[in-house]
Structures are given as structure tokens and as C-alpha cells.
Scaffold this motif. Structure first.
Motif, PDB file in Angstrom:
ATOM      1  N   HIS A 124       0.811  -1.215   0.000  1.00  0.00           N
ATOM      2  CA  HIS A 124       0.000   0.000   0.000  1.00  0.00           C
ATOM      3  C   HIS A 124       0.846   1.266   0.000  1.00  0.00           C
ATOM      4  CE1 HIS A 124      -2.990  -2.962   1.173  1.00  0.00           C
ATOM      5  NE2 HIS A 124      -3.939  -2.086   0.952  1.00  0.00           N
ATOM      6  N   ASP A 125       2.152   1.094  -0.180  1.00  0.00           N
ATOM      7  CA  ASP A 125       3.089   2.227  -0.208  1.00  0.00           C
ATOM      8  C   ASP A 125       2.926   3.107   1.036  1.00  0.00           C
ATOM      9  OD1 ASP A 125       3.877   5.037  -2.410  1.00  0.00           O
ATOM     10  OD2 ASP A 125       5.187   3.690  -1.271  1.00  0.00           O
ATOM     11  N   LEU A 126       2.842   2.455   2.194  1.00  0.00           N
ATOM     12  CA  LEU A 126       2.685   3.150   3.469  1.00  0.00           C
ATOM     13  C   LEU A 126       3.954   2.989   4.295  1.00  0.00           C
ATOM     14  CD1 LEU A 126      -0.907   1.960   4.487  1.00  0.00           C
ATOM     15  CD2 LEU A 126      -0.285   4.199   3.545  1.00  0.00           C
ATOM     16  N   LYS A 127       4.253   4.017   5.106  1.00  0.00           N
ATOM     17  CA  LYS A 127       5.382   3.931   6.024  1.00  0.00           C
ATOM     18  C   LYS A 127       4.953   3.449   7.401  1.00  0.00           C
ATOM     19  CE  LYS A 127       8.287   7.479   3.863  1.00  0.00           C
ATOM     20  NZ  LYS A 127       9.020   8.760   4.080  1.00  0.00           N
ATOM     21  N   LYS A 128       3.672   3.646   7.734  1.00  0.00           N
ATOM     22  CA  LYS A 128       3.210   3.228   9.047  1.00  0.00           C
ATOM     23  C   LYS A 128       1.696   3.125   9.052  1.00  0.00           C
ATOM     24  CE  LYS A 128       2.961   7.954  10.875  1.00  0.00           C
ATOM     25  NZ  LYS A 128       3.400   8.877  11.932  1.00  0.00           N
ATOM     26  N   ILE A 129       1.174   2.389  10.049  1.00  0.00           N
ATOM     27  CA  ILE A 129      -0.246   2.372  10.351  1.00  0.00           C
ATOM     28  C   ILE A 129      -0.389   2.576  11.853  1.00  0.00           C
ATOM     29  CG2 ILE A 129      -1.141   1.017   8.429  1.00  0.00           C
ATOM     30  CD1 ILE A 129      -0.807  -1.470  10.068  1.00  0.00           C
ATOM     31  N   GLU A 130      -1.430   3.296  12.244  1.00  0.00           N
ATOM     32  CA  GLU A 130      -1.581   3.681  13.642  1.00  0.00           C
ATOM     33  C   GLU A 130      -2.929   3.233  14.186  1.00  0.00           C
ATOM     34  OE1 GLU A 130      -1.077   7.910  13.066  1.00  0.00           O
ATOM     35  OE2 GLU A 130       0.949   7.825  13.896  1.00  0.00           O
ATOM     36  N   SER A 131      -2.957   3.009  15.493  1.00  0.00           N
ATOM     37  CA  SER A 131      -4.189   2.755  16.221  1.00  0.00           C
ATOM     38  C   SER A 131      -4.129   3.579  17.499  1.00  0.00           C
ATOM     39  CB  SER A 131      -4.337   1.258  16.531  1.00  0.00           C
ATOM     40  OG  SER A 131      -3.361   0.845  17.482  1.00  0.00           O
ATOM     41  N   HIS A 132      -5.042   3.345  18.413  1.00  0.00           N
ATOM     42  CA  HIS A 132      -5.038   4.096  19.664  1.00  0.00           C
ATOM     43  C   HIS A 132      -3.809   3.796  20.501  1.00  0.00           C
ATOM     44  CE1 HIS A 132      -8.908   5.790  18.925  1.00  0.00           C
ATOM     45  NE2 HIS A 132      -9.552   4.634  18.953  1.00  0.00           N
ATOM     46  N   GLU A 133      -3.305   2.557  20.447  1.00  0.00           N
ATOM     47  CA  GLU A 133      -2.206   2.138  21.314  1.00  0.00           C
ATOM     48  C   GLU A 133      -0.865   2.027  20.604  1.00  0.00           C
ATOM     49  OE1 GLU A 133      -2.827  -1.193  23.880  1.00  0.00           O
ATOM     50  OE2 GLU A 133      -4.998  -0.900  23.924  1.00  0.00           O
ATOM     51  N   PHE A 134      -0.856   1.678  19.320  1.00  0.00           N
ATOM     52  CA  PHE A 134       0.395   1.336  18.653  1.00  0.00           C
ATOM     53  C   PHE A 134       0.540   2.061  17.318  1.00  0.00           C
ATOM     54  CE2 PHE A 134      -0.598  -2.367  21.289  1.00  0.00           C
ATOM     55  CZ  PHE A 134       0.604  -2.526  21.973  1.00  0.00           C
ATOM     56  N   THR A 135       1.793   2.229  16.930  1.00  0.00           N
ATOM     57  CA  THR A 135       2.151   2.668  15.589  1.00  0.00           C
ATOM     58  C   THR A 135       3.099   1.626  15.014  1.00  0.00           C
ATOM     59  OG1 THR A 135       1.945   5.021  16.130  1.00  0.00           O
ATOM     60  CG2 THR A 135       3.267   4.451  14.205  1.00  0.00           C
ATOM     61  N   LEU A 136       2.721   1.013  13.904  1.00  0.00           N
ATOM     62  CA  LEU A 136       3.554   0.004  13.253  1.00  0.00           C
ATOM     63  C   LEU A 136       4.234   0.663  12.064  1.00  0.00           C
ATOM     64  CD1 LEU A 136       1.067  -3.003  13.295  1.00  0.00           C
ATOM     65  CD2 LEU A 136       2.639  -2.253  15.082  1.00  0.00           C
ATOM     66  N   LYS A 137       5.574   0.777  12.118  1.00  0.00           N
ATOM     67  CA  LYS A 137       6.341   1.491  11.100  1.00  0.00           C
ATOM     68  C   LYS A 137       7.181   0.536  10.269  1.00  0.00           C
ATOM     69  CE  LYS A 137       6.856   6.001  13.362  1.00  0.00           C
ATOM     70  NZ  LYS A 137       7.837   7.010  13.813  1.00  0.00           N
ATOM     71  N   ARG A 138       7.298   0.862   9.001  1.00  0.00           N
ATOM     72  CA  ARG A 138       8.175   0.119   8.084  1.00  0.00           C
ATOM     73  C   ARG A 138       9.482   0.908   7.944  1.00  0.00           C
ATOM     74  NH1 ARG A 138       8.600   0.334   2.268  1.00  0.00           N
ATOM     75  NH2 ARG A 138       9.330  -1.636   1.381  1.00  0.00           N
ATOM     76  N   ASN A 139      10.474   0.506   8.744  1.00  0.00           N
ATOM     77  CA  ASN A 139      11.756   1.216   8.779  1.00  0.00           C
ATOM     78  C   ASN A 139      12.819   0.430   8.019  1.00  0.00           C
ATOM     79  OD1 ASN A 139      10.580   3.112  10.365  1.00  0.00           O
ATOM     80  ND2 ASN A 139      11.798   2.723  12.190  1.00  0.00           N
ATOM     81  N   LYS A 140      13.654   1.164   7.291  1.00  0.00           N
ATOM     82  CA  LYS A 140      14.768   0.516   6.601  1.00  0.00           C
ATOM     83  C   LYS A 140      15.821   0.129   7.626  1.00  0.00           C
ATOM     84  CE  LYS A 140      15.801   1.490   2.452  1.00  0.00           C
ATOM     85  NZ  LYS A 140      16.227   2.082   1.158  1.00  0.00           N
ATOM     86  N   ASN A 141      16.374  -1.080   7.483  1.00  0.00           N
ATOM     87  CA  ASN A 141      17.393  -1.553   8.412  1.00  0.00           C
ATOM     88  C   ASN A 141      18.636  -0.676   8.363  1.00  0.00           C
ATOM     89  OD1 ASN A 141      15.756  -3.671   9.157  1.00  0.00           O
ATOM     90  ND2 ASN A 141      16.626  -5.086   7.673  1.00  0.00           N
ATOM     91  N   SER A 142      19.360  -0.601   9.479  1.00  0.00           N
ATOM     92  CA  SER A 142      20.574   0.212   9.550  1.00  0.00           C
ATOM     93  C   SER A 142      21.745  -0.445   8.836  1.00  0.00           C
ATOM     94  CB  SER A 142      20.945   0.462  11.024  1.00  0.00           C
ATOM     95  OG  SER A 142      21.159  -0.768  11.700  1.00  0.00           O
ATOM     96  N   GLN A 143      21.665  -1.766   8.611  1.00  0.00           N
ATOM     97  CA  GLN A 143      22.731  -2.481   7.927  1.00  0.00           C
ATOM     98  C   GLN A 143      22.143  -3.370   6.844  1.00  0.00           C
ATOM     99  OE1 GLN A 143      25.069  -4.666  10.752  1.00  0.00           O
ATOM    100  NE2 GLN A 143      25.888  -2.838  11.749  1.00  0.00           N
ATOM    101  N   ASP A 144      22.986  -3.669   5.836  1.00  0.00           N
ATOM    102  CA  ASP A 144      22.566  -4.585   4.791  1.00  0.00           C
ATOM    103  C   ASP A 144      22.490  -6.004   5.329  1.00  0.00           C
ATOM    104  OD1 ASP A 144      22.471  -2.561   2.916  1.00  0.00           O
ATOM    105  OD2 ASP A 144      24.553  -2.849   2.291  1.00  0.00           O
ATOM    106  N   SER A 145      21.629  -6.805   4.748  1.00  0.00           N
ATOM    107  CA  SER A 145      21.484  -8.206   5.117  1.00  0.00           C
ATOM    108  C   SER A 145      21.990  -9.095   3.990  1.00  0.00           C
ATOM    109  CB  SER A 145      20.014  -8.541   5.400  1.00  0.00           C
ATOM    110  OG  SER A 145      19.508  -7.748   6.447  1.00  0.00           O
ATOM    111  N   VAL A 146      22.532 -10.229   4.359  1.00  0.00           N
ATOM    112  CA  VAL A 146      23.009 -11.201   3.383  1.00  0.00           C
ATOM    113  C   VAL A 146      21.928 -12.250   3.161  1.00  0.00           C
ATOM    114  CG1 VAL A 146      24.748 -12.950   2.862  1.00  0.00           C
ATOM    115  CG2 VAL A 146      25.411 -10.856   4.051  1.00  0.00           C
ATOM    116  N   GLU A 147      21.559 -12.469   1.908  1.00  0.00           N
ATOM    117  CA  GLU A 147      20.593 -13.496   1.568  1.00  0.00           C
ATOM    118  C   GLU A 147      21.300 -14.577   0.766  1.00  0.00           C
ATOM    119  OE1 GLU A 147      17.182 -11.928  -0.356  1.00  0.00           O
ATOM    120  OE2 GLU A 147      16.525 -10.758   1.391  1.00  0.00           O
TER     121      GLU A 147
END
Length: 223
Positions: A124-147
Motif C-alpha cells: 500500500h506504499d505506506l510507512k506506518k499504520i496507527e491505532s489508539h495504542e500502537f504505531t507500526l512502522k516500516r523502517n529501513k534496516n541500519s545495515q545490509d542483510s546477506v541473503e
């Protein structure tokens, strides 16, 4: 005179009594993606009714409000669930070996839940979704990951080795390593696995590792 629009919900309710469903019941019966899909359909229906009749029907508005409240309940539930699972996973990691399997199961539930939310946010091209208690954010990791798709294809210089060596052999190795010790030393090898740090450095220096890649992923943060 325009005919009143008929509501055709994507997910019809089948209550056992005549009472309307509660937001909690709707949230329990539908996934995050299903709730969002229904809200999209209701928004389209409300817009069509306004264009055709000048106003939205009471049924559509009531259902829309119900699903908005259910979305809030669902996000709260996901946030509480992840917090509980994180606490449980951390507790299990500190316990003895008999809790190791339980910790892996809890972490697996966390990762599956987080992957669903991250997929929802990304789709949905969203960075976060919020409710009364929580905010769920899509944050980019601080380091690269190996796959790695095929661990066995990683060369030896990009792996980390673990060996189990008896004391006498270890003392001999420390003193000197003649060729006659090469075979027993190789036989003492317990396991080996790819070294993420070595692979990252190798690729950063311009090297190529077959069946391995380095990229920046995302993690879910709960506030």
C-alpha cells in the motif's frame, strides 16, 4: 427517482442472533488484509451512492464505521501480540536448552506476523499504520542483510568454521603444525557456515559471491 443501492459486502456476516457484530468480533474473524479490502470496497460504494443519490446510505456508513473500528482493534491486537511474543522470546533465550525450541517457535510467530504487516505496508506504499495504542512502522534496516539461497556454494574463505579438538591435538597444533596433523585436524571439523561479515566485506570490495547477495531490508518497529 434513483433506486437505492444494495450493499454487497465482500465478507458477509452470519451472526447467531439478530444483534449486529461488534468491532472485536469482526477483527477476530478477518485478517488485516481482508479488513483493508472491505474498507476499500465500502469507500467505493459510498462514493457511488453519493454520486447517484446525493448521500451515502445509512447501511454503508454504519458498516464503514464498524470496519474502521475493527481495523483499530486488529492493529491493537497485532501490537499486543508482538510485544507478548517478544517478551516470551527474550525470556526463553535466557533459559536453559530446554527452552530453545520454544523461543524459536515464538520468534517464528513474530517473524510471520511482522512479514504480513510489512507486506501490507509495502503493497500500500505506506510507512506506518496507527491505532489508539500502537504505531507500526516500516523502517529501513541500519545495515545490509546477506541473503543466501545455497549455503553449500559459498567458498571456504567466506565461511566461519567450528571445530571440536581434543586437548592433546590442540596442544600439538599450538606448538607446530606439520603435515602429519593436517588429516586429523580436518577430521576434527564439526561444522561450517557462511560468514555474513566476510561476504559483506568481499562484495563491498567489488567481489562477487555466487548464490549470495547483500541488500538493505526492513524491520517492523512498535511504538
Amino acid at each position: 427517482m434513483a433506486t437505492k443501492a444494495t450493499i454487497t459486502p465482500l465478507f458477509p456476516f452470519q451472526p447467531t442472533t439478530g444483534a449486529p457484530p461488534s468491532p472485536t468480533a469482526v477483527a477476530m474473524d478477518h485478517s488485516l488484509l481482508e479488513l483493508d479490502c472491505e474498507l476499500d470496497a465500502l469507500l467505493d460504494q459510498i462514493q457511488d451512492e453519493i454520486e447517484e443519490q446525493g448521500q451515502a446510505s445509512a447501511e454503508a456508513m454504519e458498516r464503514f464505521q464498524l470496519f474502521c473500528q475493527a481495523m483499530d482493534v486488529k492493529i491493537d491486537g497485532i501490537g499486543r501480540f508482538l510485544r507478548i511474543m517478544e517478551t516470551r522470546a527474550e525470556y526463553c533465550r535466557k533459559e536453559s536448552a530446554r527452552y530453545a525450541a520454544r523461543a524459536r517457535r515464538a520468534q517464528s510467530k513474530i517473524e510471520r506476523t511482522e512479514s504480513v504487516v510489512l507486506y501490507y505496508l509495502a503493497s500500500h506504499d505506506l510507512k506506518k499504520i496507527e491505532s489508539h495504542e500502537f504505531t507500526l512502522k516500516r523502517n529501513k534496516n541500519s545495515q545490509d542483510s546477506v541473503e543466501i539461497t545455497r549455503p553449500e556454494s559459498i567458498p571456504a574463505d567466506l565461511r566461519r568454521f567450528e571445530a571440536k579438538i581434543d586437548g592433546p591435538l590442540w596442544l600439538e597444533v599450538i606448538d607446530a603444525l606439520p603435515k602429519t596433523l593436517a588429516k586429523p585436524l580436518a577430521a576434527s571439523l564439526k561444522s561450517s557456515e557462511p560468514s555474513n561479515s566476510a561476504i559483506k566485506q568481499h562484495i563491498a570490495n567489488g567481489g562477487v559471491v555466487e548464490r549470495a547477495s547483500v541488500k538493505r531490508g526492513y524491520h517492523l518497529r512498535i511504538e
